[in-house]
Design a protein around this motif. Sequence first.
Motif, PDB file in Angstrom:
ATOM      1  N   PHE A   1       0.831  -1.209   0.000  1.00  0.00           N
ATOM      2  CA  PHE A   1       0.000   0.000   0.000  1.00  0.00           C
ATOM      3  C   PHE A   1       0.867   1.262   0.000  1.00  0.00           C
ATOM      4  CE2 PHE A   1      -2.410   3.261   2.371  1.00  0.00           C
ATOM      5  CZ  PHE A   1      -3.495   3.388   1.518  1.00  0.00           C
ATOM      6  N   ILE A   2       1.925   1.272   0.812  1.00  0.00           N
ATOM      7  CA  ILE A   2       2.831   2.436   0.846  1.00  0.00           C
ATOM      8  C   ILE A   2       3.519   2.609  -0.504  1.00  0.00           C
ATOM      9  CG2 ILE A   2       4.974   3.322   1.863  1.00  0.00           C
ATOM     10  CD1 ILE A   2       4.046   2.080   4.530  1.00  0.00           C
ATOM     11  N   GLY A   3       3.953   1.509  -1.113  1.00  0.00           N
ATOM     12  CA  GLY A   3       4.575   1.582  -2.434  1.00  0.00           C
ATOM     13  C   GLY A   3       3.620   2.145  -3.473  1.00  0.00           C
ATOM     14  N   ALA A   4       2.370   1.697  -3.444  1.00  0.00           N
ATOM     15  CA  ALA A   4       1.373   2.209  -4.388  1.00  0.00           C
ATOM     16  C   ALA A   4       1.091   3.687  -4.135  1.00  0.00           C
ATOM     17  CB  ALA A   4       0.081   1.398  -4.272  1.00  0.00           C
ATOM     18  N   ASP A   5       1.111   4.093  -2.857  1.00  0.00           N
ATOM     19  CA  ASP A   5       0.903   5.504  -2.530  1.00  0.00           C
ATOM     20  C   ASP A   5       2.017   6.380  -3.102  1.00  0.00           C
ATOM     21  OD1 ASP A   5      -1.464   5.055  -1.257  1.00  0.00           O
ATOM     22  OD2 ASP A   5      -0.643   5.165   0.785  1.00  0.00           O
ATOM     23  N   PHE A   6       3.250   5.912  -3.040  1.00  0.00           N
ATOM     24  CA  PHE A   6       4.351   6.679  -3.620  1.00  0.00           C
ATOM     25  C   PHE A   6       4.136   6.886  -5.122  1.00  0.00           C
ATOM     26  CE2 PHE A   6       6.981   5.799   0.181  1.00  0.00           C
ATOM     27  CZ  PHE A   6       7.598   7.027   0.322  1.00  0.00           C
TER      28      PHE A   6
ATOM     29  N   SER B   1      12.039  10.681  -9.865  1.00  0.00           N
ATOM     30  CA  SER B   1      12.796   9.418  -9.848  1.00  0.00           C
ATOM     31  C   SER B   1      12.963   8.882  -8.436  1.00  0.00           C
ATOM     32  CB  SER B   1      14.172   9.620 -10.479  1.00  0.00           C
ATOM     33  OG  SER B   1      14.051   9.921 -11.836  1.00  0.00           O
ATOM     34  N   ALA B   2      13.234   9.771  -7.488  1.00  0.00           N
ATOM     35  CA  ALA B   2      13.412   9.352  -6.093  1.00  0.00           C
ATOM     36  C   ALA B   2      12.114   8.786  -5.520  1.00  0.00           C
ATOM     37  CB  ALA B   2      13.896  10.530  -5.248  1.00  0.00           C
ATOM     38  N   VAL B   3      10.999   9.448  -5.810  1.00  0.00           N
ATOM     39  CA  VAL B   3       9.703   8.976  -5.311  1.00  0.00           C
ATOM     40  C   VAL B   3       9.343   7.633  -5.945  1.00  0.00           C
ATOM     41  CG1 VAL B   3       7.225   9.479  -5.271  1.00  0.00           C
ATOM     42  CG2 VAL B   3       8.865  11.269  -4.692  1.00  0.00           C
ATOM     43  N   LEU B   4       9.587   7.507  -7.250  1.00  0.00           N
ATOM     44  CA  LEU B   4       9.308   6.233  -7.915  1.00  0.00           C
ATOM     45  C   LEU B   4      10.214   5.118  -7.383  1.00  0.00           C
ATOM     46  CD1 LEU B   4       8.729   7.322 -11.627  1.00  0.00           C
ATOM     47  CD2 LEU B   4       7.036   6.465 -10.012  1.00  0.00           C
ATOM     48  N   MET B   5      11.467   5.437  -7.105  1.00  0.00           N
ATOM     49  CA  MET B   5      12.384   4.451  -6.551  1.00  0.00           C
ATOM     50  C   MET B   5      11.916   3.998  -5.163  1.00  0.00           C
ATOM     51  SD  MET B   5      15.023   2.554  -6.796  1.00  0.00           S
ATOM     52  CE  MET B   5      16.149   3.152  -8.014  1.00  0.00           C
ATOM     53  N   ALA B   6      11.505   4.944  -4.329  1.00  0.00           N
ATOM     54  CA  ALA B   6      10.999   4.599  -2.996  1.00  0.00           C
ATOM     55  C   ALA B   6       9.752   3.724  -3.113  1.00  0.00           C
ATOM     56  CB  ALA B   6      10.697   5.866  -2.189  1.00  0.00           C
ATOM     57  N   GLY B   7       8.857   4.072  -4.039  1.00  0.00           N
ATOM     58  CA  GLY B   7       7.654   3.271  -4.257  1.00  0.00           C
ATOM     59  C   GLY B   7       7.992   1.862  -4.719  1.00  0.00           C
ATOM     60  N   ALA B   8       8.980   1.746  -5.600  1.00  0.00           N
ATOM     61  CA  ALA B   8       9.395   0.430  -6.098  1.00  0.00           C
ATOM     62  C   ALA B   8      10.012  -0.408  -4.980  1.00  0.00           C
ATOM     63  CB  ALA B   8      10.379   0.586  -7.254  1.00  0.00           C
ATOM     64  N   VAL B   9      10.827   0.222  -4.130  1.00  0.00           N
ATOM     65  CA  VAL B   9      11.455  -0.503  -3.022  1.00  0.00           C
ATOM     66  C   VAL B   9      10.386  -1.008  -2.043  1.00  0.00           C
ATOM     67  CG1 VAL B   9      12.934  -0.239  -0.984  1.00  0.00           C
ATOM     68  CG2 VAL B   9      13.697   0.625  -3.204  1.00  0.00           C
ATOM     69  N   PHE B  10       9.470  -0.133  -1.652  1.00  0.00           N
ATOM     70  CA  PHE B  10       8.408  -0.557  -0.748  1.00  0.00           C
ATOM     71  C   PHE B  10       7.550  -1.647  -1.388  1.00  0.00           C
ATOM     72  CE2 PHE B  10       9.251   3.287   1.733  1.00  0.00           C
ATOM     73  CZ  PHE B  10       9.061   2.812   3.013  1.00  0.00           C
ATOM     74  N   GLY B  11       7.249  -1.508  -2.665  1.00  0.00           N
ATOM     75  CA  GLY B  11       6.450  -2.514  -3.368  1.00  0.00           C
ATOM     76  C   GLY B  11       7.152  -3.858  -3.432  1.00  0.00           C
ATOM     77  N   LEU B  12       8.453  -3.858  -3.725  1.00  0.00           N
ATOM     78  CA  LEU B  12       9.203  -5.113  -3.780  1.00  0.00           C
ATOM     79  C   LEU B  12       9.293  -5.785  -2.412  1.00  0.00           C
ATOM     80  CD1 LEU B  12      12.084  -4.268  -6.267  1.00  0.00           C
ATOM     81  CD2 LEU B  12      10.241  -5.925  -6.581  1.00  0.00           C
ATOM     82  N   ILE B  13       9.519  -4.980  -1.387  1.00  0.00           N
ATOM     83  CA  ILE B  13       9.547  -5.547  -0.030  1.00  0.00           C
ATOM     84  C   ILE B  13       8.194  -6.171   0.292  1.00  0.00           C
ATOM     85  CG2 ILE B  13       9.686  -4.980   2.433  1.00  0.00           C
ATOM     86  CD1 ILE B  13      11.816  -2.874   1.677  1.00  0.00           C
ATOM     87  N   GLY B  14       7.113  -5.491  -0.062  1.00  0.00           N
ATOM     88  CA  GLY B  14       5.771  -6.023   0.171  1.00  0.00           C
ATOM     89  C   GLY B  14       5.530  -7.315  -0.580  1.00  0.00           C
ATOM     90  N   ILE B  15       5.973  -7.381  -1.833  1.00  0.00           N
ATOM     91  CA  ILE B  15       5.786  -8.600  -2.638  1.00  0.00           C
ATOM     92  C   ILE B  15       6.583  -9.759  -2.043  1.00  0.00           C
ATOM     93  CG2 ILE B  15       6.328  -9.644  -4.880  1.00  0.00           C
ATOM     94  CD1 ILE B  15       5.571  -6.919  -6.138  1.00  0.00           C
ATOM     95  N   VAL B  16       7.828  -9.499  -1.654  1.00  0.00           N
ATOM     96  CA  VAL B  16       8.660 -10.555  -1.069  1.00  0.00           C
ATOM     97  C   VAL B  16       8.050 -11.049   0.238  1.00  0.00           C
ATOM     98  CG1 VAL B  16      10.908 -11.034  -0.013  1.00  0.00           C
ATOM     99  CG2 VAL B  16      10.785  -9.852  -2.208  1.00  0.00           C
ATOM    100  N   LYS B  17       7.614 -10.122   1.107  1.00  0.00           N
ATOM    101  CA  LYS B  17       6.998 -10.520   2.372  1.00  0.00           C
ATOM    102  C   LYS B  17       5.715 -11.319   2.125  1.00  0.00           C
ATOM    103  CE  LYS B  17       7.793  -7.443   6.103  1.00  0.00           C
ATOM    104  NZ  LYS B  17       8.374  -8.467   6.820  1.00  0.00           N
ATOM    105  N   LEU B  18       4.930 -10.926   1.149  1.00  0.00           N
ATOM    106  CA  LEU B  18       3.693 -11.637   0.842  1.00  0.00           C
ATOM    107  C   LEU B  18       3.985 -13.040   0.321  1.00  0.00           C
ATOM    108  CD1 LEU B  18       0.644 -11.214   0.901  1.00  0.00           C
ATOM    109  CD2 LEU B  18       0.772 -10.426  -1.448  1.00  0.00           C
ATOM    110  N   LEU B  19       4.972 -13.158  -0.560  1.00  0.00           N
ATOM    111  CA  LEU B  19       5.348 -14.480  -1.075  1.00  0.00           C
ATOM    112  C   LEU B  19       5.893 -15.374   0.040  1.00  0.00           C
ATOM    113  CD1 LEU B  19       6.940 -13.553  -4.520  1.00  0.00           C
ATOM    114  CD2 LEU B  19       4.765 -14.718  -4.106  1.00  0.00           C
ATOM    115  N   MET B  20       6.650 -14.789   0.950  1.00  0.00           N
ATOM    116  CA  MET B  20       7.161 -15.565   2.081  1.00  0.00           C
ATOM    117  C   MET B  20       6.014 -16.038   2.967  1.00  0.00           C
ATOM    118  SD  MET B  20      10.677 -13.552   3.046  1.00  0.00           S
ATOM    119  CE  MET B  20      10.832 -14.358   4.606  1.00  0.00           C
ATOM    120  N   ASN B  21       5.003 -15.190   3.168  1.00  0.00           N
ATOM    121  CA  ASN B  21       3.844 -15.600   3.959  1.00  0.00           C
ATOM    122  C   ASN B  21       3.065 -16.714   3.275  1.00  0.00           C
ATOM    123  OD1 ASN B  21       4.261 -13.929   6.103  1.00  0.00           O
ATOM    124  ND2 ASN B  21       2.742 -12.422   5.536  1.00  0.00           N
ATOM    125  N   LEU B  22       2.953 -16.645   1.955  1.00  0.00           N
ATOM    126  CA  LEU B  22       2.166 -17.636   1.224  1.00  0.00           C
ATOM    127  C   LEU B  22       2.902 -18.944   1.030  1.00  0.00           C
ATOM    128  CD1 LEU B  22       0.544 -15.381  -1.510  1.00  0.00           C
ATOM    129  CD2 LEU B  22      -0.563 -16.354   0.504  1.00  0.00           C
TER     130      LEU B  22
END
Length: 179
Positions: free
Chosen positions: A35-40, A58-79
Amino acid sequence: MNPEYQSIDETIYSIDPDNIVCKKKSPLMALLFLFIGADFFAVNYLVPGIYNSPNLSSAVLMAGAVFGLIGIVKLLMNLYGKSAVPVYKPSGERLKRYELFFDAAYRDTVNKYVQAGDFDALVGLPHSESSAILVVIYKTSTGDILLAQVFEYVPYHHEPVTDTLVFDKSRYRLSGDIA
């Protein structure tokens, strides 16, 4: 050694199924990161001052991408990862796993202390970097319950040499914490 014994890790949920349950970790943290990544990304395109500045955009998009990737990895680890933990149902506490290694010379002493529930004496024995004797302990932080099993190293793996022993607070001695 003794093929009739099953490992504590394989049988922890069947030892006391009414009190020791499997609890899955919540995916809320992963969803929050997504959600934070999508907000960025949304802020980048909705705020003209950011969108018109290439470096800031570029900085905002990079921050959004980092938060999004962390979220995807955490979600995959949970699943798909090991996201379940043993929980002691009466207190709602997580059972934490400890491993203690001892030299083969202490085999009988280790077995005697574990069978008697004297974990103060067990922790007092000299620990070893050798993995000849392994004691696996699951314990709640308050000490309401403690599960223990002794393993012996045979080539390429540890094999259980005792049953899994279950101790309530009144049946074992452990004054400090397991190091």
